[in-house]
Design a protein around this motif. Structure first.
Motif, PDB file in Angstrom:
ATOM      1  N   GLY A 273      42.229  43.307  29.003  1.00  0.00           N
ATOM      2  CA  GLY A 273      43.259  42.648  29.796  1.00  0.00           C
ATOM      3  C   GLY A 273      44.613  42.822  29.143  1.00  0.00           C
ATOM      4  O   GLY A 273      44.751  42.684  27.920  1.00  0.00           O
ATOM      5  N   PRO A 285      49.100  38.602  34.271  1.00  0.00           N
ATOM      6  CA  PRO A 285      48.191  39.734  34.019  1.00  0.00           C
ATOM      7  C   PRO A 285      48.707  41.020  34.668  1.00  0.00           C
ATOM      8  O   PRO A 285      49.148  41.024  35.818  1.00  0.00           O
ATOM      9  CB  PRO A 285      46.879  39.283  34.660  1.00  0.00           C
ATOM     10  N   TYR A 288      43.230  43.962  34.574  1.00  0.00           N
ATOM     11  CA  TYR A 288      41.940  43.408  34.172  1.00  0.00           C
ATOM     12  C   TYR A 288      40.911  44.500  34.432  1.00  0.00           C
ATOM     13  O   TYR A 288      40.725  44.930  35.577  1.00  0.00           O
ATOM     14  CB  TYR A 288      41.587  42.159  34.978  1.00  0.00           C
ATOM     15  N   HIS A 325      37.855  35.768  33.993  1.00  0.00           N
ATOM     16  CA  HIS A 325      37.878  36.252  32.615  1.00  0.00           C
ATOM     17  C   HIS A 325      38.130  35.083  31.689  1.00  0.00           C
ATOM     18  O   HIS A 325      38.764  34.085  32.046  1.00  0.00           O
ATOM     19  CB  HIS A 325      38.978  37.306  32.451  1.00  0.00           C
TER      20      HIS A 325
END
Length: 578
Positions: A273, A285, A288, A325
């Motif tokens: 990530g 983010p 991922y 996650h």
């Protein structure tokens, strides 16, 4: 949809006969059933059954059922459903003690499998089929037939033009037939005129739209009955096999069987990530990615792949989505003699966008206290991936830049042997006692990777290892019929567009010999609905035909250079003679 019998009709006056003739020429531009005045049967079960069937298969009832179906889906979106989230349903029952029994009786906690929703669904399905089948056969009959002959008086049509020419009537009709055929009209000779028709795709689009609705209904029902959806949390280095016992939670349709699961397995090799480091989107983010090794079937060959957000792994009829996650710090627990009683990666649940995480570490077997008595240990863990001194409540960044884990230690009975379900991420402190520090307060300490918390009175220790693994949450979904639903939706869109923008229309060209020996050419057009396209198209066709059969000079003044020219916009008055 009603039976008709041809009977001898009485003679009508000329005007009424002509009106009837025009109505026949303009009929069947649509396959919609005629709206007859209601004639309810007075006696008999069969009569009432036929009346009910006619009402059910009418378009207005189909639209009403479609509206009811849409309204019925609203509570399914607003009220927790047992097939989606049992926990929310149980919470709703606790907080709404008055409404919950009413909702139970109405089936609002399982809307899509309730009796009333199924009844609407089945009635809509039957209504659409009963409406489409006769219209389809009627349309097929129209395609096999020919356009009707020209009305006796073309002047009564909404688009009309005429002129005289020296060309023979037969030449004019041949030229008109060739012209209309070239313009993709279905044309043929009918007496002294040429009859042509165009725009059949309008009804094709109308039928396609309704057939597409049936396809979508079938696909939706099939998907709801045989669907399956499960979630699994996998730590780096661990794997998953597609069996019911491997799922953390699983829900399916009423006709789903465990034998419908696609045989496959995969293991999570690494999760990666990345995050925005600066700017207003800091911490957001960027990527991922989960690197997997998977195999399909019992003896399938292992393959490598990378699963990303919105880029699932497809195996058979199943799709493996990456949905979540988090971090799984490696924890080691030893007893007072230094024996290792626990060593594993413990998944922690994220609490915010910066992956501030919490969880529980449970030592259920193998531990003995300083006196040698069997006991259980529990630790409440609170992880900050990026710790900033002074802020003990939340991480400042989702990546592991400066990880710190806060540990609270307890001993006693974890309650796992009581037979009652409990969360693996929380401690049941009912029968637990907290370890005390030197000041008599609850033992609590911040640990950095590699540091150890020693328990008082020789009770052992807990170590936050330097290795911090990551975990990924996967959703394995099997949704049969989704391809058919998509195809039905696209077909419905194109069918609706065709039924709205394509106009079915007819054109007639009559060529007869006038009293003065010249050929009188009449052209007329009729559409299903009023539109400027019909007279415009008729004017274009008349202009081309006029070039092939030009107008003759006016008989009263042969020196006049002007001649009859077609004017499709000029509509003669009622009963005018040409």
């Amino acid at each position: 949809m009603s039976d008709t019998t041809d009977k001898a009709a009485p003679a009508l006056p000329e005007g009424q006969e002509q009106d009837q003739d025009l109505g026949a020429a303009g009929s069947q531009l649509s396959t919609a059933p005629a709206e007859d005045a209601p004639n309810l049967p007075s006696l008999g079960v069969i009569g009432w059954a036929r009346w009910f069937w006619r009402q059910l298969t009418s378009m207005r009832v189909a639209l009403l059922l479609l509206l009811l179906l849409s309204l019925g889906a609203i509570p399914g979106s607003l009220i927790p459903q047992t097939g989606i989230d049992e926990t929310k349903v149980a919470e709703f029952r606790r907080t709404h003690e008055t409404l919950a029994p009413i909702y139970d009786k109405l089936g609002l906690f399982h809307v899509y499998s309730s009796v009333w929703f199924s009844a609407i669904y089945i009635l809509l399905f039957v209504s659409l089929i009963g409406c489409i089948v006769p219209r389809t056969w009627q349309f097929v009959g129209q395609l096999r037939g020919r356009p009707p002959g020209a009305p006796r008086r073309l002047t009564r049509l909404p688009a009309y033009t005429t002129w005289r020419t020296e060309a023979a009537p037969e030449e004019v009709r041949e030229a008109a037939l060739a012209l209309l055929t070239k313009r993709r009209f279905r044309a043929h000779r009918a007496g002294d005129a040429v009859a042509a028709e165009k725009g059949y795709l309008r009804e094709v689009g109308n039928l396609a739209f309704h057939i597409a609705l049936i396809v979508m209904l079938v696909a939706f029902a099939w998907g709801q009955l045989f669907k399956s959806e499960g979630n699994k949390l996998v730590v780096e280095g661990d794997g998953f096999s597609n069996t019911l016992t491997q799922y953390d939670d699983f829900k399916s349709g009423s006709l789903f069987s465990q034998y419908d699961l696609d045989p496959f397995s995969f293991s999570l090799k690494e999760f990666k990530g990345t995050y925005e480091a600066t700017g207003p989107n800091r911490g957001t983010p960027r990527t991922y990615e989960a690197d997997l090794t998977y195999s399909a079937g019992a003896a399938g060959k292992e393959k490598k792949t990378t699963v990303k957000v919105n880029e699932p792994l497809e195996i058979g009829g199943s799709k493996v989505y990456l949905v979540s996650h988090g971090y799984a710090p490696v924890i080691t627990v030893r007893d007072g003699k230094g024996n290792e009683v626990f060593h594993d990666a413990v998944p922690l649940l994220p609490l915010d966008g910066n992956v501030t995480s919490t969880g529980a570490i449970k030592v259920m077997d193998g531990y003995r206290d300083a006196e040698g008595e069997r006991e259980q240990l529990g630790f409440q863990a609170f992880l900050l991936p990026t710790y900033v001194p002074g802020n003990e409540l939340a991480s400042q960044f989702p990546a592991l830049l400066s990880p710190v884990m806060n540990i609270e230690a307890y001993h006693g009975d974890l309650g796992v042997d009581s037979g009652l379900p409990q969360s693996v991420y929380q401690l049941d402190k009912k029968n637990l006692k907290g370890f005390k520090d030197g000041k008599g307060a609850q033992l609590r300490k911040n640990l950095r990777p590699g540091e150890t918390l020693t328990l008082p009175n020789g009770a052992g220790s807990i170590t936050f290892e330097k290795e911090i693994k990551e975990w990924a949450g996967f959703q394995v979904a099997r949704q049969p019929g989704s391809g058919w639903a998509l195809a039905g939706a696209l077909a419905a869109i194109f069918g609706l567009a065709g039924s709205l923008f394509i106009q079915r229309r007819r054109v007639w060209v009559r060529a007869t010999t006038g009293d003065d020996g010249l050929t009188v050419v009449e052209m007329a057009g009729l559409g299903r609905s009023e539109s400027a396209k019909v007279p415009e198209e008729l004017g274009e066709l008349a202009g081309i035909l006029y070039d092939r059969a030009p107008g003759a000079a006016a008989p009263e003044d042969t020196d006049d250079a002007s001649s009859d020219t077609p004017d499709p916009q000029a509509v003669p008055a009622e009963g005018a003679e040409k």
